[in-house]
Design a protein around this motif. Structure first.
Motif, PDB file in Angstrom:
ATOM      1  N   PHE A   1      10.853   3.101   1.975  1.00  0.00           N
ATOM      2  CA  PHE A   1      10.145   1.843   1.759  1.00  0.00           C
ATOM      3  C   PHE A   1       8.772   1.874   2.435  1.00  0.00           C
ATOM      4  O   PHE A   1       7.762   1.457   1.856  1.00  0.00           O
TER       5      PHE A   1
ATOM      6  N   HIS B   1       6.785   4.277   3.120  1.00  0.00           N
ATOM      7  CA  HIS B   1       5.804   5.213   2.566  1.00  0.00           C
ATOM      8  C   HIS B   1       5.330   4.844   1.165  1.00  0.00           C
ATOM      9  O   HIS B   1       4.516   5.567   0.575  1.00  0.00           O
ATOM     10  N   GLN B   2       5.811   3.724   0.637  1.00  0.00           N
ATOM     11  CA  GLN B   2       5.348   3.301  -0.680  1.00  0.00           C
ATOM     12  C   GLN B   2       3.980   2.636  -0.573  1.00  0.00           C
ATOM     13  O   GLN B   2       3.726   1.840   0.319  1.00  0.00           O
ATOM     14  N   GLY B   3       3.108   2.971  -1.491  1.00  0.00           N
ATOM     15  CA  GLY B   3       1.823   2.299  -1.586  1.00  0.00           C
ATOM     16  C   GLY B   3       0.845   2.615  -0.483  1.00  0.00           C
ATOM     17  O   GLY B   3      -0.078   1.839  -0.235  1.00  0.00           O
TER      18      GLY B   3
ATOM     19  N   PRO C   1      16.294   2.635  -4.122  1.00  0.00           N
ATOM     20  CA  PRO C   1      15.178   2.251  -3.249  1.00  0.00           C
ATOM     21  C   PRO C   1      15.415   0.884  -2.625  1.00  0.00           C
ATOM     22  O   PRO C   1      15.904  -0.038  -3.283  1.00  0.00           O
TER      23      PRO C   1
ATOM     24  N   GLU D   1      14.781  -2.728  -1.363  1.00  0.00           N
ATOM     25  CA  GLU D   1      13.936  -3.826  -1.809  1.00  0.00           C
ATOM     26  C   GLU D   1      14.015  -4.964  -0.804  1.00  0.00           C
ATOM     27  O   GLU D   1      15.077  -5.230  -0.232  1.00  0.00           O
TER      28      GLU D   1
ATOM     29  N   GLN E   1      10.065  -4.043  -4.170  1.00  0.00           N
ATOM     30  CA  GLN E   1       9.810  -2.946  -3.271  1.00  0.00           C
ATOM     31  C   GLN E   1       8.564  -3.256  -2.451  1.00  0.00           C
ATOM     32  O   GLN E   1       7.924  -4.284  -2.625  1.00  0.00           O
ATOM     33  N   ARG E   2       8.226  -2.363  -1.547  1.00  0.00           N
ATOM     34  CA  ARG E   2       7.161  -2.664  -0.593  1.00  0.00           C
ATOM     35  C   ARG E   2       5.866  -3.019  -1.311  1.00  0.00           C
ATOM     36  O   ARG E   2       5.381  -2.277  -2.150  1.00  0.00           O
TER      37      ARG E   2
END
Length: 735
Positions: free
Chosen positions: A654, A656-658, A684, A686, A691-692
């Motif tokens: 989570f 490391h997203q975006g 993943p 949430e 999600q992030r």
């Protein structure tokens, strides 16, 4: 023969007495007189003493007792003797208690802090004020009576220790066969809140009693009651009755009803158990007991409390609140340490503190830990967990100190000392690499080894023979770690671990290389951050900057932080990090693999499966997680590569997203591994159904905070004086 002298012969005169002989005779007489005086004085003194003794005996005969009366006097005398001895002993034991006090003891808990996250959003408050909150005379009468009826009915009658109340509590507990009534006075409870901990020991009770007497001597009864109402922990992160009234009922303590006052008064005994946002039925049951106490104490009649019984208090719904309580406790402790370093005489006690908290990662960590314990805790026999996420520079982005802050405020991430197991081995391997005698491909022998009568074995109770050092770490072989420690010296390992960030005592024992030491989660995470940042020391911190409520700067981490030191040479980082990456991709940590980025880390499992760890890092974040039980009971064969690695993976996937992914030192820009098995199928994480969300980069966040500071400073500038109006047409020559 005629001896008569003749007329013409001279005669010899008779000799006179010598002068020295006369002085000797006088001295002799003087000594005889002195001896006589001494003899007579001693005799006279003896006669007088004998006469006095005879008079004393004659006087004492008047008090000569026989039978039961004599036994009573003897017992009283012995009681006084032993009482004096006990008083001296108790005074000696109370000396450490008085050391807890100082000239500024009232100010030590006076801090009032508003915390912001890394983006400047308010996330919570800590600290209390004891003079400028609600004055004692403005508290409702029924609230004061509810507190006194439940906590200390004889508060205004005793001297700090309620002796009758203590005996009454002892008898009640004895009849019930357990603790049903507390014996501490309100003053004793305040002494504990101000100066002591909650540990149940005889030493603490002795300190508590003497500090209660000290408080009674220095403060009035009303001042003691006011401090008690302001400083007691009331659950939900609230300290003091007014803060609790705001938190639970959305109103000031001035305005609470009798039913609400009863519920608040019931929180003093066990706020985590009776907090209405945690267990409303239990809170209402406790409030009913408080109403009974009001009637029993004679403070109110049954008719006066009838309405409160029929219409119990209803608290504000706090289910949607998501306050990072453990993180705030950690940050508040840090603020108190910072305040102690400010110049003497600094009067400001209220601060606005910007922290390093990332609210999204914090929610992810809370959710992942809670869900893991709910879904798998019973199967694995684990009831508690703790987790810390920080950036490689030491900025703590998230902290989970337990499964439920409402049930227990003990922060297992910062205060629990647990054995790290094999997650300690990277310190051993790094120390070995730093000697220059070993490389990742150095061949070592996995075989039996005994040190005295201690013969460690591998997890599978088998041996692999000759193999490269990197493979030994990947497979977490115990015998190789012990052999390395024997070859390089265990003291070298301890020195390196301390330099990297472990602050607890690391006893140099034979089992040290296998993690037979006590560490905290936050220290282990900070130590692994040294691997993640290229070998540089870090200072784990939650506080980024402090300002007064008016916006004046007080403290800034960037300016006050210790200068980083190169703990591990870059060339050694280039060796150990690929080895730790192999642990994740080829060894015991496969469940921690992340999509799109490489992970390095190490699992840890202790004897009897009491502790299970996973410590891991990327170029962006470092995370440490622990699972186990507070009472040190064994889990059901939980290993660091199972639930800890799985939970770590959820949080980090989570996080490391975006964001812009950074390479890990020593790994370069190697492609991320291809996920398979359970890791590839993991759902993943949430938060709130998504999600992030996309977040600001560190550079953008820094610019935003700088702009915010400039706007705040501009708002504080005095307004400009209006200038004279100008006729624009005349000024430009236009008509």
């Amino acid at each position: 023969m005629d001896d008569t002298p003749k007329a013409d012969e001279p005669t010899t005169p008779a000799p006179e007495p010598a002068e020295g002989s006369a002085r000797g005779k006088k001295l002799k007489n003087a000594l005889l007189a002195l001896d006589s005086w001494i003899d007579s004085s001693i005799y006279g003194a003896g006669v007088r003493l004998r006469a006095m003794w005879e008079s004393f005996v004659a006087f004492s005969e008047r008090f000569n007792l026989q039978g039961p009366a004599r036994w009573g006097v003897e017992i009283a005398s012995e009681g006084m003797t032993w009482g004096a001895v006990g008083a001296v002993l108790m005074l000696a034991l109370a000396v450490p208690a008085f050391r807890e006090t100082s000239d500024d003891w009232l100010k030590r808990a006076e801090l009032s802090v508003t915390f912001l996250d890394r983006y400047g959003n308010a996330i919570g408050e800590r600290g209390i004020r004891h003079n400028d909150t609600v004055p004692l005379e403005e508290f409702p009468d029924h609230l004061i009576k509810a507190v006194l009826a439940t906590e200390d009915r004889r508060f205004y009658d005793h001297f700090g220790i309620d002796i009758p109340g203590t005996f009454r509590a002892v008898l009640s507990n004895a009849r019930a066969g357990g603790v049903v009534q507390g014996g501490s006075s309100l003053t004793q409870q305040l002494a504990k809140n101000l100066f002591l901990s909650n540990e149940r020991t005889l030493e603490r009770k002795i300190k508590e009693a003497f500090l209660a007497l000290w408080l009674e001597f220095h403060l009035t009864k009303n001042q003691i009651l006011k401090l008690y109402l302001d400083r007691a922990y009331m659950g939900g992160g609230s300290f003091g009755v007014d803060a609790a009234a705001q938190y639970y009922f959305g109103k000031s303590a001035r305005d609470v009803t009798l039913a609400e006052a009863a519920m608040l008064a019931g929180l003093f005994k066990a706020p985590s158990k009776f907090a209405p946002h945690v267990n409303l039925p239990a809170a209402r049951g406790r409030a009913s007991v408080v109403l009974d106490n009001l009637v029993d104490a004679g403070f109110m009649t049954e008719g006066q409390v009838f309405g409160a019984r029929r219409n119990p208090a209803t608290p504000v719904d706090r289910k949607l609140d998501d306050v990072p309580e453990y993180y705030l406790d950690y940050a508040f402790d840090e603020v108190k340490r910072i305040v102690d370093t400010l110049p003497k005489g600094y009067a400001e006690r209220s601060f606005v503190v910007r922290t390093a908290l990332d609210p999204n990662i914090q929610k992810a960590a809370d959710t992942a830990v809670r869900d893991s314990l709910r879904e798998f805790g019973k199967d694995y026999g684990a009831k508690q967990a703790a987790m810390v996420v920080m950036e490689p520079n030491g900025s703590v982005r998230a902290m989970v100190g337990g499964r439920d802050y409402g049930e227990s405020q003990f922060n297992r991430a910062t205060d629990a000392l647990r054995q790290p197991g094999s997650s300690f081995k990277p310190f051993v391997y790094t120390a070995a690499l730093m000697t220059g005698k070993y490389k990742p491909n150095t061949i070592v022998v996995d075989g039996p080894i005994c040190i005295g009568n201690w013969c460690p074995q591998n997890y599978g109770r088998s041996y692999a023979g000759s193999l490269p050092l990197i493979t030994a770490l990947t497979r977490s072989l115990n015998t190789v770690a012990v052999k390395l420690a024997e070859a390089i010296g265990r003291g070298r390992i301890v020195d390196l671990a301390h330099a990297m960030g472990l602050h607890t005592e690391l006893k140099i024992t034979r089992a040290l290389p296998l993690g037979a030491a006590e560490v905290t989660v936050v220290d282990m995470t900070a130590a692994y951050a040294v691997f993640a940042n290229g070998g540089v020391s870090v200072e784990p911190h939650a506080v980024v900057e402090m300002r007064t409520p008016a916006g004046e700067p007080v403290w800034n981490f960037a300016q006050s932080a210790p200068t980083p030191r190169q703990i591990i040479p870059p060339e050694i980082i280039g060796m150990i990090n690929p080895m730790l990456n192999s642990v994740v991709e080829n060894g015991t940590g496969r469940r921690a693999m992340l999509p799109g980025t490489k992970v390095s880390g190490k699992t840890g499992t202790t004897n009897a499966y009491r502790d299970a760890w996973f410590m891991g890092f990327t170029g962006n974040y470092v995370g440490g997680i622990w699972f186990g039980n507070d009472d040190y009971t064994s889990t059901k064969k939980m290993t660091g590569g199972s639930l800890p690695a799985m939970t770590w993976q959820k949080v980090m996937a989570f996080a490391h997203q975006g964001i812009e992914l950074k390479p890990t030192p020593g790994l370069g820009n190697q492609p991320a591994p291809k996920l398979d098995g359970a890791v590839a199928q993991a759902t993943p994480l949430e938060i709130d159904g998504v999600q992030r969300p996309v977040t600001l980069s560190p550079v953008s966040a820094a610019r935003l905070m700088k702009l915010s500071a400039q706007m705040r400073e501009a708002a504080q500038q005095p307004p400009r004086q209006p200038t004279a109006s100008i006729d624009l047409g005349a000024a430009t020559g236009n008509n």
